[in-house]
Design an enzyme around this catalytic site. Structure first.
Site, PDB file in Angstrom:
ATOM      1  N   TYR A  76      14.234 -29.577  43.520  1.00  0.00           N
ATOM      2  CA  TYR A  76      15.474 -28.809  43.212  1.00  0.00           C
ATOM      3  C   TYR A  76      15.800 -28.715  41.779  1.00  0.00           C
ATOM      4  O   TYR A  76      16.257 -27.643  41.503  1.00  0.00           O
ATOM      5  CB  TYR A  76      16.797 -29.669  43.829  1.00  0.00           C
ATOM      6  N   PHE A 128      24.473   2.441  35.016  1.00  0.00           N
ATOM      7  CA  PHE A 128      23.868   1.980  36.374  1.00  0.00           C
ATOM      8  C   PHE A 128      24.600   1.444  37.271  1.00  0.00           C
ATOM      9  O   PHE A 128      25.479   0.795  37.021  1.00  0.00           O
ATOM     10  CB  PHE A 128      22.763   1.258  35.973  1.00  0.00           C
ATOM     11  N   THR A 129      24.528   1.957  38.671  1.00  0.00           N
ATOM     12  CA  THR A 129      25.489   1.416  39.646  1.00  0.00           C
ATOM     13  C   THR A 129      25.958   0.151  39.705  1.00  0.00           C
ATOM     14  O   THR A 129      26.974  -0.248  39.526  1.00  0.00           O
ATOM     15  CB  THR A 129      24.693   1.815  41.023  1.00  0.00           C
ATOM     16  N   ASP A 219      19.652  -3.893  29.008  1.00  0.00           N
ATOM     17  CA  ASP A 219      19.208  -3.995  30.366  1.00  0.00           C
ATOM     18  C   ASP A 219      17.651  -3.588  30.344  1.00  0.00           C
ATOM     19  O   ASP A 219      17.307  -2.574  30.268  1.00  0.00           O
ATOM     20  CB  ASP A 219      20.014  -2.915  31.276  1.00  0.00           C
ATOM     21  N   LYS A 262      11.258  -4.514  39.039  1.00  0.00           N
ATOM     22  CA  LYS A 262      10.603  -3.335  38.565  1.00  0.00           C
ATOM     23  C   LYS A 262       9.413  -3.594  37.959  1.00  0.00           C
ATOM     24  O   LYS A 262       8.449  -3.966  38.406  1.00  0.00           O
ATOM     25  CB  LYS A 262      11.584  -2.563  37.761  1.00  0.00           C
ATOM     26  N   ARG A 386      19.254  12.181  45.548  1.00  0.00           N
ATOM     27  CA  ARG A 386      20.368  11.841  44.551  1.00  0.00           C
ATOM     28  C   ARG A 386      21.198  12.975  44.013  1.00  0.00           C
ATOM     29  O   ARG A 386      20.614  13.863  43.179  1.00  0.00           O
ATOM     30  CB  ARG A 386      19.430  11.452  43.163  1.00  0.00           C
ATOM     31  N   PHE A 452      25.508   7.267  50.470  1.00  0.00           N
ATOM     32  CA  PHE A 452      24.172   7.696  51.000  1.00  0.00           C
ATOM     33  C   PHE A 452      23.335   6.624  51.767  1.00  0.00           C
ATOM     34  O   PHE A 452      22.294   6.962  52.384  1.00  0.00           O
ATOM     35  CB  PHE A 452      23.716   7.976  49.304  1.00  0.00           C
TER      36      PHE A 452
HETATM   37  C1  LIG Z   1      17.642  -2.143  39.641  1.00  0.00           C
HETATM   38  C2  LIG Z   1      18.304  -2.137  38.342  1.00  0.00           C
HETATM   39  C3  LIG Z   1      19.570  -3.113  38.348  1.00  0.00           C
HETATM   40  C4  LIG Z   1      19.954  -4.127  39.323  1.00  0.00           C
HETATM   41  O1  LIG Z   1      18.918  -5.083  39.850  1.00  0.00           O
HETATM   42  P1  LIG Z   1      18.941  -5.617  41.142  1.00  0.00           P
HETATM   43  O2  LIG Z   1      17.465  -6.544  41.137  1.00  0.00           O
HETATM   44  O3  LIG Z   1      18.542  -4.452  42.152  1.00  0.00           O
HETATM   45  O4  LIG Z   1      19.963  -6.384  41.303  1.00  0.00           O
HETATM   46  C5  LIG Z   1      20.206  -3.143  37.030  1.00  0.00           C
HETATM   47  N1  LIG Z   1      19.597  -2.058  36.189  1.00  0.00           N
HETATM   48  C6  LIG Z   1      18.758  -1.236  36.370  1.00  0.00           C
HETATM   49  C7  LIG Z   1      18.494  -0.196  35.308  1.00  0.00           C
HETATM   50  C8  LIG Z   1      18.120  -1.163  37.539  1.00  0.00           C
HETATM   51  O5  LIG Z   1      17.028  -0.340  37.668  1.00  0.00           O
END
Ligand SMILES: *Cc1c(COP(=O)(O)O)cnc(C)c1O
Length: 460
Positions: A76, A128-129, A219, A262, A386, A452
């Site tokens: 843990y 970014f979303t 980011d 990613k 998109r 979407f």
């Molecule tokens: C995917 C992504 C995120 C969010 O990450 P998650 O692992 O999907 O929560 C943030 N910023 C960018 C640029 C991304 O491509």
């Protein structure tokens, strides 16, 4: 005899395990897409041949990463895999303190809660979303300061991820530096199509923010892909390694959030990092509430081990050359067939211009959605929309009409071969040849949020 004009790249790995794919017939695919309401998000992945929906969490792990999974220390507290991850982040990215999170948005939640106060303004190089949503939920307002070139699909500027320092200066003068907790800087900007920021731009931004005492939060979801483009395109970086470039990028920033799904080659995971003790201390408090103890942050020990190894593999020059090389290979193939794509070709996928592909359809007939469905019917290749569907509605209920109406072909890392790329390009070319016959769609079910994902359509 053919003359030797180039030396090709190839994958710096070979296969020792494969995942078998289901091969389908055209009638089967027609049935599947109808059942999915012409929305590729609603397809069952078993019906998909080549899956280009996203590059998130879809990469292939190496044998070393899988071996690492077996070395998971599931204690843990104080798991050895956490310390391995921490040292990998310190070594390759240079940040001092790290907090693991279940994925990128988990890290964004914690960081936004710590740094943003109600009424704050966060300038950034395109939204970014999830990032913007967490900034807003924490009481802030996002303001776009990316250069204008980023919004033009035909502009071939090599660093479309750059910040427009004049736009930033106007924001600072308007709101005052005190209202700006940080500048939000993405490397290889996702929403611009995987476009890099230059080292020069980042250095200039650092010099500007230093005077004002404003942080830069990075980011870094696609930092190694950005580093590859700097190595290829920016003066003075041709002889530097991706490792060196990644480290230098991070050195101009004060902290970071990352979706390790990613660049870092894992199926799940993320983290936040900071060089400030106070921020770290507060993050340790919050992570316990939202993710888990500060030495696991919502992850299993084995996930942290795979991430630590994935980070190291991601900053390898041969890996990035093959990764971006494959995306470029597909893009060039499409161009040979005259298919309209967004340029320059970005790091994580090809974006086809659906407005130019299907000029006989109005935007209200959902050209990108219709094209994604048609591509699936042709060959079982799954892409995503998109465009107007993704853009959603304004507060007053009217549709947004985005300038860009695109179909995204996102390439998972280390998953598909060059032959798959040929099949994708040829399928797109076949659909292009019969583009006049492609009908538009009408929306028959519209969810309230992020439509979407779950909207359903019928053919016109
Ligand atoms: C995917 C992504 C995120 C969010 O990450 P998650 O692992 O999907 O929560 C943030 N910023 C960018 C640029 C991304 O491509």
């Amino acid at each position: 005899m053919k003359k030797l004009t180039k030396r090709s790249w190839a994958e710096p790995y070979k296969m020792k395990m494969v995942e078998l794919l289901k091969m389908t017939t055209r009638p089967q695919r027609v049935k599947a897409i109808k059942e999915a309401g012409f929305n590729t998000f609603l397809l069952k992945s078993d019906d998909v041949y080549i899956d280009l929906l996203t590059d998130s969490g879809t990469s292939a792990m190496s044998d070393r990463q899988w071996a690492g999974m077996m070395m998971g220390d599931e204690s843990y507290a104080g798991s050895r895999n956490f310390y391995h991850l921490e040292s990998a982040i310190q070594k390759y990215y240079g940040y001092k303190y790290i907090i693991p999170a279940h994925q990128g948005r988990g890290a964004e939640n914690i960081l936004s809660k710590i740094l943003i106060k109600k009424g704050d303004v966060i300038p950034g190089n395109m939204y970014f979303t999830t990032t913007r949503l967490h900034q807003e939920l924490a009481g802030g307002k996002f303001v776009d300061i990316i250069i204008d070139e980023a919004h033009d699909p035909n502009n071939e500027f090599p660093f479309k991820g750059n910040v427009d320092l004049e736009k930033l200066d106007k924001i600072v003068k308007k709101y005052g530096a005190k209202k700006i907790p940080y500048i939000s800087i993405a490397t290889n900007v996702n929403m611009a199509g995987g476009q890099p920021i230059s080292m020069k731009n980042l250095k200039d931004l650092r010099a500007y923010t230093k005077k004002l005492g404003i942080r830069i939060i990075h980011d870094m979801t696609r930092v190694a892909e950005n580093a590859y483009f700097i190595q290829q395109r920016e003066k003075g970086y041709q002889t530097k390694t991706i490792k060196e470039i990644v480290f230098e990028i991070c050195s101009y920033t004060d902290g970071a959030t990352m979706s390790a799904k990613k660049d870092a080659l894992v199926n799940i995971g993320g983290f936040m990092a900071t060089n400030e003790w106070d921020v770290y201390e507060e993050a340790r408090n919050l992570v316990v509430v939202y993710e888990g103890l500060h030495t696991y942050g919502g992850l299993a020990g084995r996930d942290m081990e795979a991430m630590a190894i994935g980070i190291e593999e991601s900053v390898n020059d041969h890996h990035q050359r093959a990764r971006v090389g494959q995306v470029e290979y597909l893009g060039h193939k499409m161009e040979e067939y005259g298919i309209p794509i967004v340029k320059p070709i970005g790091g994580h996928g090809i974006f086809v211009d659906a407005k130019a592909f299907l000029p006989h359809l109005t935007q209200d007939e959902f050209p990108a959605q219709a094209l994604a469905a048609e591509l699936f019917i042709d060959s079982g290749v799954r892409t995503m929309e998109r465009g107007i569907v993704s853009a959603g509605r304004k507060a007053n209920g009217e549709n947004y009409y985005p300038k860009l109406e695109l179909v995204r072909f996102t390439i998972p890392r280390r998953v598909y071969t060059q032959a798959h790329m040929d099949v994708i390009a040829e399928s797109t070319a076949a659909v292009y040849a019969r583009r006049d016959k492609i009908k538009g769609l009408k929306m028959i079910y519209e969810p309230k949020y992020l439509r979407f994902f779950q909207a359903r359509f019928g053919q016109l």
